[in-house]
Motif scaffolding. Sequence first.
Motif, PDB file in Angstrom:
ATOM      1  N   THR A  73     -22.879  57.734 -50.380  1.00 31.95           N
ATOM      2  CA  THR A  73     -21.614  58.423 -50.170  1.00 31.95           C
ATOM      3  C   THR A  73     -21.818  59.655 -49.303  1.00 31.95           C
ATOM      4  OG1 THR A  73     -20.762  57.632 -52.282  1.00 31.95           O
ATOM      5  CG2 THR A  73     -19.679  59.564 -51.340  1.00 31.95           C
ATOM      6  N   ALA A  74     -22.845  60.429 -49.603  1.00 30.00           N
ATOM      7  CA  ALA A  74     -23.151  61.603 -48.781  1.00 30.00           C
ATOM      8  C   ALA A  74     -23.445  61.194 -47.347  1.00 30.00           C
ATOM      9  CB  ALA A  74     -24.334  62.357 -49.373  1.00 30.00           C
ATOM     10  N   CYS A  75     -24.167  60.098 -47.187  1.00 27.17           N
ATOM     11  CA  CYS A  75     -24.503  59.614 -45.846  1.00 27.17           C
ATOM     12  C   CYS A  75     -23.239  59.263 -45.058  1.00 27.17           C
ATOM     13  CB  CYS A  75     -25.419  58.401 -45.967  1.00 27.17           C
ATOM     14  SG  CYS A  75     -25.888  57.667 -44.396  1.00 27.17           S
ATOM     15  N   THR A  76     -22.318  58.543 -45.669  1.00 22.50           N
ATOM     16  CA  THR A  76     -21.112  58.132 -44.948  1.00 22.50           C
ATOM     17  C   THR A  76     -20.177  59.311 -44.689  1.00 22.50           C
ATOM     18  OG1 THR A  76     -20.031  57.449 -46.999  1.00 22.50           O
ATOM     19  CG2 THR A  76     -21.193  55.750 -45.753  1.00 22.50           C
ATOM     20  N   VAL A  77     -20.079  60.232 -45.640  1.00 23.57           N
ATOM     21  CA  VAL A  77     -19.238  61.415 -45.431  1.00 23.57           C
ATOM     22  C   VAL A  77     -19.811  62.278 -44.307  1.00 23.57           C
ATOM     23  CG1 VAL A  77     -18.460  63.585 -46.479  1.00 23.57           C
ATOM     24  CG2 VAL A  77     -18.271  61.452 -47.753  1.00 23.57           C
ATOM     25  N   LEU A  78     -21.121  62.484 -44.317  1.00 19.62           N
ATOM     26  CA  LEU A  78     -21.743  63.289 -43.269  1.00 19.62           C
ATOM     27  C   LEU A  78     -21.678  62.600 -41.906  1.00 19.62           C
ATOM     28  CD1 LEU A  78     -24.785  64.693 -45.252  1.00 19.62           C
ATOM     29  CD2 LEU A  78     -22.735  65.932 -44.516  1.00 19.62           C
ATOM     30  N   PHE A  79     -21.756  61.256 -41.879  1.00 14.18           N
ATOM     31  CA  PHE A  79     -21.611  60.526 -40.621  1.00 14.18           C
ATOM     32  C   PHE A  79     -20.203  60.699 -40.073  1.00 14.18           C
ATOM     33  CE2 PHE A  79     -20.443  56.610 -38.332  1.00 14.18           C
ATOM     34  CZ  PHE A  79     -21.331  56.714 -37.275  1.00 14.18           C
ATOM     35  N   ALA A  80     -19.200  60.601 -40.939  1.00 15.02           N
ATOM     36  CA  ALA A  80     -17.814  60.796 -40.495  1.00 15.02           C
ATOM     37  C   ALA A  80     -17.620  62.227 -39.992  1.00 15.02           C
ATOM     38  CB  ALA A  80     -16.837  60.488 -41.628  1.00 15.02           C
ATOM     39  N   ALA A  82     -19.935  64.277 -38.788  1.00 11.57           N
ATOM     40  CA  ALA A  82     -20.657  64.452 -37.529  1.00 11.57           C
ATOM     41  C   ALA A  82     -19.886  63.828 -36.376  1.00 11.57           C
ATOM     42  CB  ALA A  82     -22.053  63.834 -37.631  1.00 11.57           C
ATOM     43  N   ASN A  83     -19.301  62.665 -36.609  1.00 11.08           N
ATOM     44  CA  ASN A  83     -18.540  61.997 -35.561  1.00 11.08           C
ATOM     45  C   ASN A  83     -17.265  62.749 -35.209  1.00 11.08           C
ATOM     46  OD1 ASN A  83     -18.970  59.472 -34.060  1.00 11.08           O
ATOM     47  ND2 ASN A  83     -19.777  58.800 -36.019  1.00 11.08           N
ATOM     48  N   LYS A  84     -16.616  63.331 -36.196  1.00 13.26           N
ATOM     49  CA  LYS A  84     -15.356  64.025 -35.954  1.00 13.26           C
ATOM     50  C   LYS A  84     -15.560  65.425 -35.384  1.00 13.26           C
ATOM     51  CE  LYS A  84     -11.704  62.650 -36.938  1.00 13.26           C
ATOM     52  NZ  LYS A  84     -10.748  61.941 -36.096  1.00 13.26           N
ATOM     53  N   LEU A  85     -16.642  66.074 -35.761  1.00 10.86           N
ATOM     54  CA  LEU A  85     -16.821  67.482 -35.407  1.00 10.86           C
ATOM     55  C   LEU A  85     -17.706  67.704 -34.180  1.00 10.86           C
ATOM     56  CD1 LEU A  85     -17.206  68.915 -39.011  1.00 10.86           C
ATOM     57  CD2 LEU A  85     -15.152  68.865 -37.583  1.00 10.86           C
ATOM     58  N   THR A  86     -18.349  66.664 -33.693  1.00  9.40           N
ATOM     59  CA  THR A  86     -19.211  66.782 -32.519  1.00  9.40           C
ATOM     60  C   THR A  86     -19.099  65.489 -31.710  1.00  9.40           C
ATOM     61  OG1 THR A  86     -21.441  67.344 -31.769  1.00  9.40           O
ATOM     62  CG2 THR A  86     -21.282  65.952 -33.709  1.00  9.40           C
ATOM     63  N   THR A  87     -19.933  65.341 -30.722  1.00 10.98           N
ATOM     64  CA  THR A  87     -19.885  64.122 -29.917  1.00 10.98           C
ATOM     65  C   THR A  87     -20.541  62.966 -30.674  1.00 10.98           C
ATOM     66  OG1 THR A  87     -22.014  64.528 -28.852  1.00 10.98           O
ATOM     67  CG2 THR A  87     -20.065  65.482 -27.793  1.00 10.98           C
ATOM     68  N   ALA A  88     -20.162  61.766 -30.310  1.00 10.94           N
ATOM     69  CA  ALA A  88     -20.767  60.586 -30.927  1.00 10.94           C
ATOM     70  C   ALA A  88     -22.265  60.543 -30.626  1.00 10.94           C
ATOM     71  CB  ALA A  88     -20.081  59.325 -30.431  1.00 10.94           C
ATOM     72  N   ALA A  89     -22.647  61.005 -29.448  1.00 10.87           N
ATOM     73  CA  ALA A  89     -24.068  61.018 -29.083  1.00 10.87           C
ATOM     74  C   ALA A  89     -24.870  61.906 -30.038  1.00 10.87           C
ATOM     75  CB  ALA A  89     -24.238  61.501 -27.644  1.00 10.87           C
ATOM     76  N   ASN A  90     -24.326  63.052 -30.410  1.00  8.12           N
ATOM     77  CA  ASN A  90     -25.024  63.922 -31.360  1.00  8.12           C
ATOM     78  C   ASN A  90     -25.138  63.268 -32.723  1.00  8.12           C
ATOM     79  OD1 ASN A  90     -25.437  65.974 -29.533  1.00  8.12           O
ATOM     80  ND2 ASN A  90     -23.649  67.142 -30.159  1.00  8.12           N
ATOM     81  N   ALA A  91     -24.069  62.598 -33.158  1.00 10.39           N
ATOM     82  CA  ALA A  91     -24.095  61.926 -34.459  1.00 10.39           C
ATOM     83  C   ALA A  91     -25.141  60.818 -34.464  1.00 10.39           C
ATOM     84  CB  ALA A  91     -22.715  61.360 -34.789  1.00 10.39           C
ATOM     85  N   ILE A  92     -25.205  60.052 -33.383  1.00  9.33           N
ATOM     86  CA  ILE A  92     -26.178  58.972 -33.294  1.00  9.33           C
ATOM     87  C   ILE A  92     -27.594  59.533 -33.222  1.00  9.33           C
ATOM     88  CG2 ILE A  92     -27.015  57.126 -31.777  1.00  9.33           C
ATOM     89  CD1 ILE A  92     -24.011  56.572 -31.189  1.00  9.33           C
ATOM     90  N   LEU A  93     -27.767  60.635 -32.509  1.00  9.81           N
ATOM     91  CA  LEU A  93     -29.072  61.276 -32.428  1.00  9.81           C
ATOM     92  C   LEU A  93     -29.559  61.648 -33.827  1.00  9.81           C
ATOM     93  CD1 LEU A  93     -31.031  62.459 -30.155  1.00  9.81           C
ATOM     94  CD2 LEU A  93     -30.051  64.639 -30.824  1.00  9.81           C
ATOM     95  N   LEU A  94     -28.684  62.229 -34.626  1.00  9.84           N
ATOM     96  CA  LEU A  94     -29.057  62.574 -35.999  1.00  9.84           C
ATOM     97  C   LEU A  94     -29.348  61.328 -36.830  1.00  9.84           C
ATOM     98  CD1 LEU A  94     -26.452  65.381 -36.702  1.00  9.84           C
ATOM     99  CD2 LEU A  94     -28.917  65.651 -36.426  1.00  9.84           C
ATOM    100  N   GLN A  95     -28.534  60.303 -36.646  1.00 11.03           N
ATOM    101  CA  GLN A  95     -28.688  59.084 -37.435  1.00 11.03           C
ATOM    102  C   GLN A  95     -30.002  58.370 -37.114  1.00 11.03           C
ATOM    103  OE1 GLN A  95     -25.602  56.204 -36.696  1.00 11.03           O
ATOM    104  NE2 GLN A  95     -25.712  55.430 -38.779  1.00 11.03           N
TER     105      GLN A  95
END
Length: 138
Positions: A73-80, A82-95
């Motif tokens: 749950t934490a993983c999916t909330v943080l992914f959402a 990251a995707n909403k608050l920054t670029t998708a590239a940054n979210a994927i970089l973290l993932q």
Amino acid sequence: MRDPAHTQSVTLLLLAALCWSLGGVLLKSVAWPPLAVAGGRGLVAAVFLLAVTWRRRPFRGGWLPLATAVAYTACTVLFAAANKLTTAANAILLQYTAPAYVALLGAWLLKERPTRADWTTIAIVFVGLAVFSTTACG
């Protein structure tokens, strides 16, 4: 002639890959805040899992399944978020740095010693991320 079960399995796998790939794009297209998006995704997942496991008992209790559910749950909330608050590239970089986190946390929490394959995977991931970062930013 192919086995119908094999054809169905491949079709479902391709459908899952398509849905997984559209996750970031669909997150960006919804004008909701990150927590609402994560809640909506969780609701869709819960309805799907209940429909699929209706006759089976999906949760058997205990601390490990509960801890796993909380971590996911934490993983999916943080992914959402990251995707909403920054670029998708940054979210994927973290993932995509997850293999490093898994190896380090496994060594710390489970006392597992990372193998050469683990370190090789981590190195390849970071080289790929470096190439991605230099080409995306350059």
